[in-house]
Design a protein around this motif. Structure first.
Motif, PDB file in Angstrom:
ATOM      1  N   PRO A  40      88.543  24.816  61.291  1.00  0.00           N
ATOM      2  CA  PRO A  40      89.921  24.992  60.793  1.00  0.00           C
ATOM      3  C   PRO A  40      90.120  26.323  60.059  1.00  0.00           C
ATOM      4  CG  PRO A  40      89.199  22.755  60.414  1.00  0.00           C
ATOM      5  CD  PRO A  40      87.995  23.515  60.917  1.00  0.00           C
ATOM      6  N   LEU A  41      89.102  26.778  59.329  1.00  0.00           N
ATOM      7  CA  LEU A  41      89.213  28.039  58.610  1.00  0.00           C
ATOM      8  C   LEU A  41      89.344  29.214  59.579  1.00  0.00           C
ATOM      9  CD1 LEU A  41      89.159  29.667  55.995  1.00  0.00           C
ATOM     10  CD2 LEU A  41      86.663  29.685  56.153  1.00  0.00           C
ATOM     11  N   VAL A  42      88.520  29.220  60.608  1.00  0.00           N
ATOM     12  CA  VAL A  42      88.588  30.293  61.597  1.00  0.00           C
ATOM     13  C   VAL A  42      89.919  30.237  62.336  1.00  0.00           C
ATOM     14  CG1 VAL A  42      87.573  31.204  63.719  1.00  0.00           C
ATOM     15  CG2 VAL A  42      86.085  30.455  61.852  1.00  0.00           C
ATOM     16  N   HIS A  43      90.368  29.035  62.660  1.00  0.00           N
ATOM     17  CA  HIS A  43      91.641  28.886  63.360  1.00  0.00           C
ATOM     18  C   HIS A  43      92.795  29.428  62.510  1.00  0.00           C
ATOM     19  CE1 HIS A  43      95.156  27.035  65.199  1.00  0.00           C
ATOM     20  NE2 HIS A  43      94.444  27.020  66.311  1.00  0.00           N
ATOM     21  N   SER A  44      92.793  29.135  61.217  1.00  0.00           N
ATOM     22  CA  SER A  44      93.867  29.639  60.349  1.00  0.00           C
ATOM     23  C   SER A  44      93.789  31.159  60.214  1.00  0.00           C
ATOM     24  CB  SER A  44      93.820  28.964  58.979  1.00  0.00           C
ATOM     25  OG  SER A  44      92.660  29.340  58.277  1.00  0.00           O
ATOM     26  N   SER A  45      92.583  31.692  60.247  1.00  0.00           N
ATOM     27  CA  SER A  45      92.437  33.147  60.201  1.00  0.00           C
ATOM     28  C   SER A  45      93.011  33.785  61.465  1.00  0.00           C
ATOM     29  CB  SER A  45      90.973  33.547  60.051  1.00  0.00           C
ATOM     30  OG  SER A  45      90.459  33.089  58.834  1.00  0.00           O
ATOM     31  N   LEU A  46      92.780  33.137  62.601  1.00  0.00           N
ATOM     32  CA  LEU A  46      93.312  33.655  63.862  1.00  0.00           C
ATOM     33  C   LEU A  46      94.829  33.666  63.867  1.00  0.00           C
ATOM     34  CD1 LEU A  46      91.137  32.233  66.778  1.00  0.00           C
ATOM     35  CD2 LEU A  46      91.400  34.601  66.079  1.00  0.00           C
ATOM     36  N   SER A  48      96.805  34.326  61.585  1.00  0.00           N
ATOM     37  CA  SER A  48      97.335  35.502  60.891  1.00  0.00           C
ATOM     38  C   SER A  48      96.825  36.808  61.512  1.00  0.00           C
ATOM     39  CB  SER A  48      96.998  35.458  59.402  1.00  0.00           C
ATOM     40  OG  SER A  48      95.605  35.404  59.216  1.00  0.00           O
ATOM     41  N   LEU A  49      95.629  36.782  62.092  1.00  0.00           N
ATOM     42  CA  LEU A  49      95.062  37.988  62.700  1.00  0.00           C
ATOM     43  C   LEU A  49      95.786  38.381  63.994  1.00  0.00           C
ATOM     44  CD1 LEU A  49      92.824  40.165  62.883  1.00  0.00           C
ATOM     45  CD2 LEU A  49      91.452  38.479  64.125  1.00  0.00           C
ATOM     46  N   LEU A  50      96.097  37.412  64.823  1.00  0.00           N
ATOM     47  CA  LEU A  50      96.694  37.717  66.131  1.00  0.00           C
ATOM     48  C   LEU A  50      98.038  38.432  66.017  1.00  0.00           C
ATOM     49  CD1 LEU A  50      95.737  34.492  68.108  1.00  0.00           C
ATOM     50  CD2 LEU A  50      94.549  36.692  68.043  1.00  0.00           C
ATOM     51  N   PRO A  51      98.966  37.958  65.184  1.00  0.00           N
ATOM     52  CA  PRO A  51     100.221  38.711  65.047  1.00  0.00           C
ATOM     53  C   PRO A  51     100.006  40.109  64.444  1.00  0.00           C
ATOM     54  CG  PRO A  51     100.492  36.489  64.203  1.00  0.00           C
ATOM     55  CD  PRO A  51      99.021  36.681  64.470  1.00  0.00           C
ATOM     56  N   ALA A  52      99.021  40.228  63.552  1.00  0.00           N
ATOM     57  CA  ALA A  52      98.741  41.538  62.955  1.00  0.00           C
ATOM     58  C   ALA A  52      98.224  42.516  64.007  1.00  0.00           C
ATOM     59  CB  ALA A  52      97.732  41.389  61.821  1.00  0.00           C
ATOM     60  N   LEU A  53      97.328  42.045  64.873  1.00  0.00           N
ATOM     61  CA  LEU A  53      96.833  42.903  65.952  1.00  0.00           C
ATOM     62  C   LEU A  53      97.956  43.276  66.920  1.00  0.00           C
ATOM     63  CD1 LEU A  53      93.385  41.264  66.797  1.00  0.00           C
ATOM     64  CD2 LEU A  53      93.765  43.547  65.851  1.00  0.00           C
ATOM     65  N   SER A  54      98.820  42.333  67.211  1.00  0.00           N
ATOM     66  CA  SER A  54      99.960  42.606  68.091  1.00  0.00           C
ATOM     67  C   SER A  54     100.886  43.645  67.467  1.00  0.00           C
ATOM     68  CB  SER A  54     100.741  41.335  68.384  1.00  0.00           C
ATOM     69  OG  SER A  54      99.975  40.450  69.154  1.00  0.00           O
ATOM     70  N   HIS A  55     101.127  43.502  66.178  1.00  0.00           N
ATOM     71  CA  HIS A  55     101.975  44.468  65.473  1.00  0.00           C
ATOM     72  C   HIS A  55     101.349  45.863  65.493  1.00  0.00           C
ATOM     73  CE1 HIS A  55     104.966  45.879  62.641  1.00  0.00           C
ATOM     74  NE2 HIS A  55     103.993  46.367  61.891  1.00  0.00           N
ATOM     75  N   PHE A  56     100.037  45.927  65.319  1.00  0.00           N
ATOM     76  CA  PHE A  56      99.312  47.201  65.371  1.00  0.00           C
ATOM     77  C   PHE A  56      99.479  47.827  66.755  1.00  0.00           C
ATOM     78  CE2 PHE A  56      94.990  49.411  65.478  1.00  0.00           C
ATOM     79  CZ  PHE A  56      95.419  50.491  64.726  1.00  0.00           C
ATOM     80  N   ALA A  57      99.334  47.026  67.796  1.00  0.00           N
ATOM     81  CA  ALA A  57      99.515  47.515  69.165  1.00  0.00           C
ATOM     82  C   ALA A  57     100.946  47.985  69.393  1.00  0.00           C
ATOM     83  CB  ALA A  57      99.149  46.414  70.158  1.00  0.00           C
ATOM     84  N   ASP A  58     101.909  47.261  68.852  1.00  0.00           N
ATOM     85  CA  ASP A  58     103.315  47.663  68.980  1.00  0.00           C
ATOM     86  C   ASP A  58     103.542  49.066  68.407  1.00  0.00           C
ATOM     87  OD1 ASP A  58     103.966  45.231  70.156  1.00  0.00           O
ATOM     88  OD2 ASP A  58     104.859  44.389  68.322  1.00  0.00           O
ATOM     89  N   GLY A  59     102.773  49.411  67.397  1.00  0.00           N
ATOM     90  CA  GLY A  59     102.896  50.742  66.796  1.00  0.00           C
ATOM     91  C   GLY A  59     102.571  51.849  67.780  1.00  0.00           C
ATOM     92  N   PHE A  60     101.594  51.626  68.653  1.00  0.00           N
ATOM     93  CA  PHE A  60     101.265  52.620  69.675  1.00  0.00           C
ATOM     94  C   PHE A  60     102.415  52.780  70.665  1.00  0.00           C
ATOM     95  CE2 PHE A  60      96.971  51.605  68.200  1.00  0.00           C
ATOM     96  CZ  PHE A  60      96.433  52.882  68.071  1.00  0.00           C
ATOM     97  N   LEU A  61     103.046  51.669  71.032  1.00  0.00           N
ATOM     98  CA  LEU A  61     104.198  51.756  71.936  1.00  0.00           C
ATOM     99  C   LEU A  61     105.378  52.434  71.242  1.00  0.00           C
ATOM    100  CD1 LEU A  61     104.140  48.355  73.858  1.00  0.00           C
ATOM    101  CD2 LEU A  61     103.079  50.542  74.465  1.00  0.00           C
TER     102      LEU A  61
END
Length: 142
Positions: A40-46, A48-61
């Motif tokens: 559950p801890l790893v799942h909760s971390s994911l 929050s991590l997944l949208p952050a990585l997506s947002h970071f990628a959006d910055g390149f676009l």
């Protein structure tokens, strides 16, 4: 001294890599062949991590969008210092490599190198397609 300039396809490739990473990480929760199980801890971390990585990628676009001309032209590179060089006025009062400012006026863009580089367009399309897949993957995890 030679000075390097950013490439549209490198920005798009960076975004695409991050979107594919998001998809792979999101799939961990549902992969029966995974060598480990998500706690559950790893799942909760994911979640929050997944949208952050997506947002970071959006910055390149966003960088690509910022340095794209009004006609949508993607050259080989763009000026690293953000200063337009070498544009010429054409018939009808439109600048070569122009882009529109906030008031809708044509101003110089900063494309350089090969004009209409097919790799730049292909990299953009690939990144946008992976972005859509990553968005669906993030939505499935949340």
């Amino acid at each position: 001294m030679s000075v390097a300039h950013p490439w549209y396809l490198a920005c798009a490739g960076s975004a695409e890599f991050l979107y594919v990473l998001v998809q792979d990480l999101a799939s961990l929760a549902s992969r029966p062949d995974a060598t480990f199980r998500l706690t559950p801890l790893v799942h909760s971390s994911l979640t929050s991590l997944l949208p952050a990585l997506s947002h970071f990628a959006d910055g390149f676009l966003a960088v690509i969008q910022e340095y794209t001309g009004a006609d949508g032209q993607l050259s080989e590179q763009f000026e690293r210092d953000g200063v337009a060089r070498g544009s010429e006025w054409h018939d009808g009062g439109v600048l070569e490599d122009s882009k529109k400012d906030d008031e809708g006026n044509h101003v110089e863009a900063i494309g350089r190198g090969a004009k209409h580089l097919s790799w730049s367009y292909a990299a953009w399309v690939s990144a946008v397609l992976e972005r859509e897949k990553a968005k669906r993957a993030v939505d499935a995890v949340e």
